[in-house]
Enzyme design. Sequence first.
Site, PDB file in Angstrom:
ATOM      1  N   ASP A  81       0.791  -1.254   0.000  1.00 21.45           N
ATOM      2  CA  ASP A  81       0.000   0.000   0.000  1.00 21.45           C
ATOM      3  C   ASP A  81       0.814   1.290   0.000  1.00 21.45           C
ATOM      4  OD1 ASP A  81      -1.938  -1.919   0.164  1.00 21.45           O
ATOM      5  OD2 ASP A  81      -2.800  -1.239   2.051  1.00 21.45           O
ATOM      6  N   LYS A 115      -6.534  -4.725  -3.243  1.00 21.30           N
ATOM      7  CA  LYS A 115      -7.148  -5.482  -2.139  1.00 21.30           C
ATOM      8  C   LYS A 115      -8.218  -4.635  -1.447  1.00 21.30           C
ATOM      9  CE  LYS A 115      -3.468  -4.390   1.219  1.00 21.30           C
ATOM     10  NZ  LYS A 115      -4.282  -3.561   2.092  1.00 21.30           N
ATOM     11  N   CYS A 164      -2.270  -2.673   7.628  1.00 20.25           N
ATOM     12  CA  CYS A 164      -2.249  -3.570   6.473  1.00 20.25           C
ATOM     13  C   CYS A 164      -1.006  -4.461   6.418  1.00 20.25           C
ATOM     14  CB  CYS A 164      -2.407  -2.750   5.193  1.00 20.25           C
ATOM     15  SG  CYS A 164      -4.067  -2.059   5.049  1.00 20.25           S
TER      16      CYS A 164
HETATM   17  C1  C5J Z   1      -3.170   0.502   5.513  1.00 17.20           C
HETATM   18  C2  C5J Z   1      -4.908   1.719   6.646  1.00 17.20           C
HETATM   19  N1  C5J Z   1      -2.640   0.318   4.312  1.00 17.20           N
HETATM   20  N2  C5J Z   1      -4.093   2.098   7.631  1.00 17.20           N
HETATM   21  N3  C5J Z   1      -4.422   1.050   5.568  1.00 17.20           N
HETATM   22  O1  C5J Z   1      -2.565   0.220   6.522  1.00 17.20           O
HETATM   23  O2  C5J Z   1      -6.077   2.003   6.685  1.00 17.20           O
END
Ligand code: C5J
Length: 234
Positions: free
Chosen positions: A37, A142, A175
């Site tokens: 991400d 995702k 994530c």
């Molecule tokens: C991720 C989030 N990528 N913190 N998303 O950690 O909402």
Amino acid sequence: MTPSTPAHIPASRPLTLAAQPFDFNCDLASTALVIIDMQRDFIEPGGFGETLGNDVSLLSAIVPACRAVLTAWRHAGSLVVHTREAHHGDLSDCPPAKRNRGNPSLRIGDVGPMGRILVAGEPGNQIITELAPRPGEIVIDKPGKGAFYATPLHTLLGQANITHLVFMGVTTEVCVQTSMREANDRGYDSLLLTDCTESYFPRFKAATLEMTHAQGGIVGWTAPSAQLLAALAR
Ligand code: C5J
């Protein structure tokens, strides 16, 4: 980009690197680098992360270290996987419980400064330029926190005979950790690079690193990227 298994599989090359709770052993032929991400919405000012009241400069600080690892990994010829937290435009894959949680000024699907928040194809949903995927690398959109939930990742890794994963990305306790726990339950050995992951909350990062390698590596291993770069350079 439609995920597909890359044709290229590197020759066997065992690696050992110092890690916690003990050395991490893998073979580059069966190890994938998984970058979680690193998308504009979380890293850049004006994205979804900032609308939640977070200091995104904490996250952008890891970009040079991530880029150094990605460059070395590509040079070694091993598999690279990028993920994005991304929903369909009609939000059919975004449960109301996720969209309504918290009190952000913008919600998933709303129009923000970088387009619709966490919607596939929008400018804010793109991986930052410094780590942009190359042809042949797997890109997974995702809908959840974990990279394996409702995605073809496990199938694609199986087709490529991948047994070990090296993780980088954001955020550490959301994530990244969720993906490592999912990987653990699916039988992968996972290493988290400590200076290539970050949280908006430094104490959450510290706790996550500790709980990852505690109890003999109950979730996996942790090590600074210098250990991996040194092993790749040997
Ligand atoms: C991720 C989030 N990528 N913190 N998303 O950690 O909402």
